[in-house]
Write a protein that holds these residues in place. Structure first.
Motif, PDB file in Angstrom:
ATOM      1  N   ASP A   1       4.683  14.690   2.108  1.00  0.00           N
ATOM      2  CA  ASP A   1       5.735  13.826   2.664  1.00  0.00           C
ATOM      3  C   ASP A   1       5.344  13.086   3.931  1.00  0.00           C
ATOM      4  N   LYS A   2       4.048  12.835   4.119  1.00  0.00           N
ATOM      5  CA  LYS A   2       3.627  12.012   5.254  1.00  0.00           C
ATOM      6  C   LYS A   2       2.321  11.301   4.912  1.00  0.00           C
ATOM      7  N   TRP A   3       2.068  10.228   5.628  1.00  0.00           N
ATOM      8  CA  TRP A   3       0.828   9.467   5.461  1.00  0.00           C
ATOM      9  C   TRP A   3      -0.248  10.008   6.380  1.00  0.00           C
ATOM     10  N   ILE A   4      -1.482   9.977   5.910  1.00  0.00           N
ATOM     11  CA  ILE A   4      -2.649  10.379   6.701  1.00  0.00           C
ATOM     12  C   ILE A   4      -3.688   9.276   6.549  1.00  0.00           C
ATOM     13  N   ALA A   5      -4.240   8.823   7.663  1.00  0.00           N
ATOM     14  CA  ALA A   5      -5.292   7.801   7.646  1.00  0.00           C
ATOM     15  C   ALA A   5      -6.576   8.424   8.187  1.00  0.00           C
ATOM     16  N   PHE A   6      -7.698   8.167   7.511  1.00  0.00           N
ATOM     17  CA  PHE A   6      -8.959   8.774   7.934  1.00  0.00           C
ATOM     18  C   PHE A   6     -10.143   7.886   7.570  1.00  0.00           C
ATOM     19  N   SER A   7     -11.310   8.255   8.078  1.00  0.00           N
ATOM     20  CA  SER A   7     -12.553   7.509   7.854  1.00  0.00           C
ATOM     21  C   SER A   7     -12.781   7.225   6.384  1.00  0.00           C
ATOM     22  N   LYS A   8     -13.391   6.061   6.111  1.00  0.00           N
ATOM     23  CA  LYS A   8     -13.678   5.732   4.712  1.00  0.00           C
ATOM     24  C   LYS A   8     -15.000   6.332   4.243  1.00  0.00           C
TER      25      LYS A   8
ATOM     26  N   LEU B   1      -8.065  -3.981   6.408  1.00  0.00           N
ATOM     27  CA  LEU B   1      -7.157  -4.835   7.165  1.00  0.00           C
ATOM     28  C   LEU B   1      -7.841  -5.320   8.431  1.00  0.00           C
ATOM     29  N   SER B   2      -7.740  -6.578   8.710  1.00  0.00           N
ATOM     30  CA  SER B   2      -8.269  -7.162   9.951  1.00  0.00           C
ATOM     31  C   SER B   2      -9.725  -6.773  10.204  1.00  0.00           C
ATOM     32  N   GLY B   3     -10.525  -6.739   9.152  1.00  0.00           N
ATOM     33  CA  GLY B   3     -11.940  -6.408   9.297  1.00  0.00           C
ATOM     34  C   GLY B   3     -12.220  -4.927   9.493  1.00  0.00           C
ATOM     35  N   LYS B   4     -11.213  -4.093   9.369  1.00  0.00           N
ATOM     36  CA  LYS B   4     -11.377  -2.645   9.507  1.00  0.00           C
ATOM     37  C   LYS B   4     -11.076  -1.984   8.169  1.00  0.00           C
ATOM     38  N   SER B   5     -11.775  -0.884   7.886  1.00  0.00           N
ATOM     39  CA  SER B   5     -11.564  -0.143   6.639  1.00  0.00           C
ATOM     40  C   SER B   5     -11.282   1.316   6.945  1.00  0.00           C
ATOM     41  N   PHE B   6     -10.388   1.904   6.166  1.00  0.00           N
ATOM     42  CA  PHE B   6     -10.055   3.323   6.315  1.00  0.00           C
ATOM     43  C   PHE B   6      -9.407   3.801   5.026  1.00  0.00           C
ATOM     44  N   CYS B   7      -9.266   5.094   4.885  1.00  0.00           N
ATOM     45  CA  CYS B   7      -8.584   5.680   3.738  1.00  0.00           C
ATOM     46  C   CYS B   7      -7.154   6.027   4.122  1.00  0.00           C
ATOM     47  N   LEU B   8      -6.263   5.902   3.164  1.00  0.00           N
ATOM     48  CA  LEU B   8      -4.854   6.233   3.375  1.00  0.00           C
ATOM     49  C   LEU B   8      -4.418   7.159   2.250  1.00  0.00           C
TER      50      LEU B   8
ATOM     51  N   TYR C   1       0.823  -1.209   0.000  1.00  0.00           N
ATOM     52  CA  TYR C   1       0.000   0.000   0.000  1.00  0.00           C
ATOM     53  C   TYR C   1       0.859   1.262   0.000  1.00  0.00           C
ATOM     54  N   LEU C   2       2.029   1.172   0.596  1.00  0.00           N
ATOM     55  CA  LEU C   2       2.870   2.353   0.767  1.00  0.00           C
ATOM     56  C   LEU C   2       3.623   2.734  -0.500  1.00  0.00           C
ATOM     57  N   SER C   3       3.598   1.887  -1.492  1.00  0.00           N
ATOM     58  CA  SER C   3       4.268   2.201  -2.753  1.00  0.00           C
ATOM     59  C   SER C   3       3.367   3.025  -3.668  1.00  0.00           C
ATOM     60  N   GLN C   4       2.081   3.127  -3.332  1.00  0.00           N
ATOM     61  CA  GLN C   4       1.116   3.879  -4.138  1.00  0.00           C
ATOM     62  C   GLN C   4       0.855   5.232  -3.484  1.00  0.00           C
ATOM     63  N   LYS C   5       1.515   6.253  -3.988  1.00  0.00           N
ATOM     64  CA  LYS C   5       1.407   7.570  -3.360  1.00  0.00           C
ATOM     65  C   LYS C   5       0.638   8.578  -4.209  1.00  0.00           C
ATOM     66  N   SER C   6      -0.120   8.107  -5.197  1.00  0.00           N
ATOM     67  CA  SER C   6      -0.733   9.048  -6.130  1.00  0.00           C
ATOM     68  C   SER C   6      -2.187   9.384  -5.843  1.00  0.00           C
ATOM     69  N   ALA C   7      -2.892   8.557  -5.059  1.00  0.00           N
ATOM     70  CA  ALA C   7      -4.318   8.802  -4.854  1.00  0.00           C
ATOM     71  C   ALA C   7      -4.736   8.323  -3.464  1.00  0.00           C
ATOM     72  N   ILE C   8      -5.940   8.683  -3.090  1.00  0.00           N
ATOM     73  CA  ILE C   8      -6.507   8.179  -1.838  1.00  0.00           C
ATOM     74  C   ILE C   8      -6.785   6.695  -2.033  1.00  0.00           C
ATOM     75  N   GLN C   9      -6.352   5.882  -1.087  1.00  0.00           N
ATOM     76  CA  GLN C   9      -6.549   4.435  -1.167  1.00  0.00           C
ATOM     77  C   GLN C   9      -7.540   3.978  -0.111  1.00  0.00           C
ATOM     78  N   LEU C  10      -8.381   3.028  -0.462  1.00  0.00           N
ATOM     79  CA  LEU C  10      -9.240   2.380   0.518  1.00  0.00           C
ATOM     80  C   LEU C  10      -8.490   1.144   0.995  1.00  0.00           C
ATOM     81  N   ILE C  11      -8.250   1.068   2.294  1.00  0.00           N
ATOM     82  CA  ILE C  11      -7.489  -0.023   2.883  1.00  0.00           C
ATOM     83  C   ILE C  11      -8.436  -0.854   3.744  1.00  0.00           C
TER      84      ILE C  11
END
Length: 110
Positions: A34-41, A22-29, A10-20
């Motif tokens: 120059d930094k990652w931000i994670a937020f509600s989907k 993991l472990s039954g949880k969903s969020f946007c990345l 997931y960290l190699s894709q830096k061009s768009a908002i990603q839906l992630i």
């Protein structure tokens, strides 16, 4: 709070908002300034998938009704009366983790 490793793929894709998911949880990345931000989907207004939205300045814009949310504190624009969750991130030994709240049943039976 449960810390979940974000796979390097997931960290190699830096061009768009990603839906992630993991472990039954969903969020946007998002990679921004120059930094990652994670937020509600989901947008709290009508439930739109914010991964289909876009960024303008320090805000994510909902693709349905153009509601705007600050990517630092999650607050909606003036007059909206809503917000999104901004999730904590931490890096340990080159591995990025997202902090997600566990529901009560997971804490009791997990």
């Amino acid at each position: 709070m449960k810390w979940i490793e974000i796979p390097h793929d997931y960290l190699s894709q830096k061009s768009a908002i990603q839906l992630i998911e993991l472990s039954g949880k969903s969020f946007c990345l998002l990679w921004k300034e120059d930094k990652w931000i994670a937020f509600s989907k989901k947008c709290p207004h009508a439930g739109a998938n914010l991964a289909h939205g876009w960024c303008e300045g320090n805000e994510v814009v909902c693709p349905y009704h153009r509601h705007r949310f600050n990517l630092i504190d999650g607050r909606g624009a003036a007059g909206q009366g809503n917000y999104i969750q901004i999730y904590p991130l931490k890096e340990v030994d080159g591995v990025l983790y997202v902090g997600l709240k566990e529901n009560m049943w997971s804490r009791v039976f997990g």
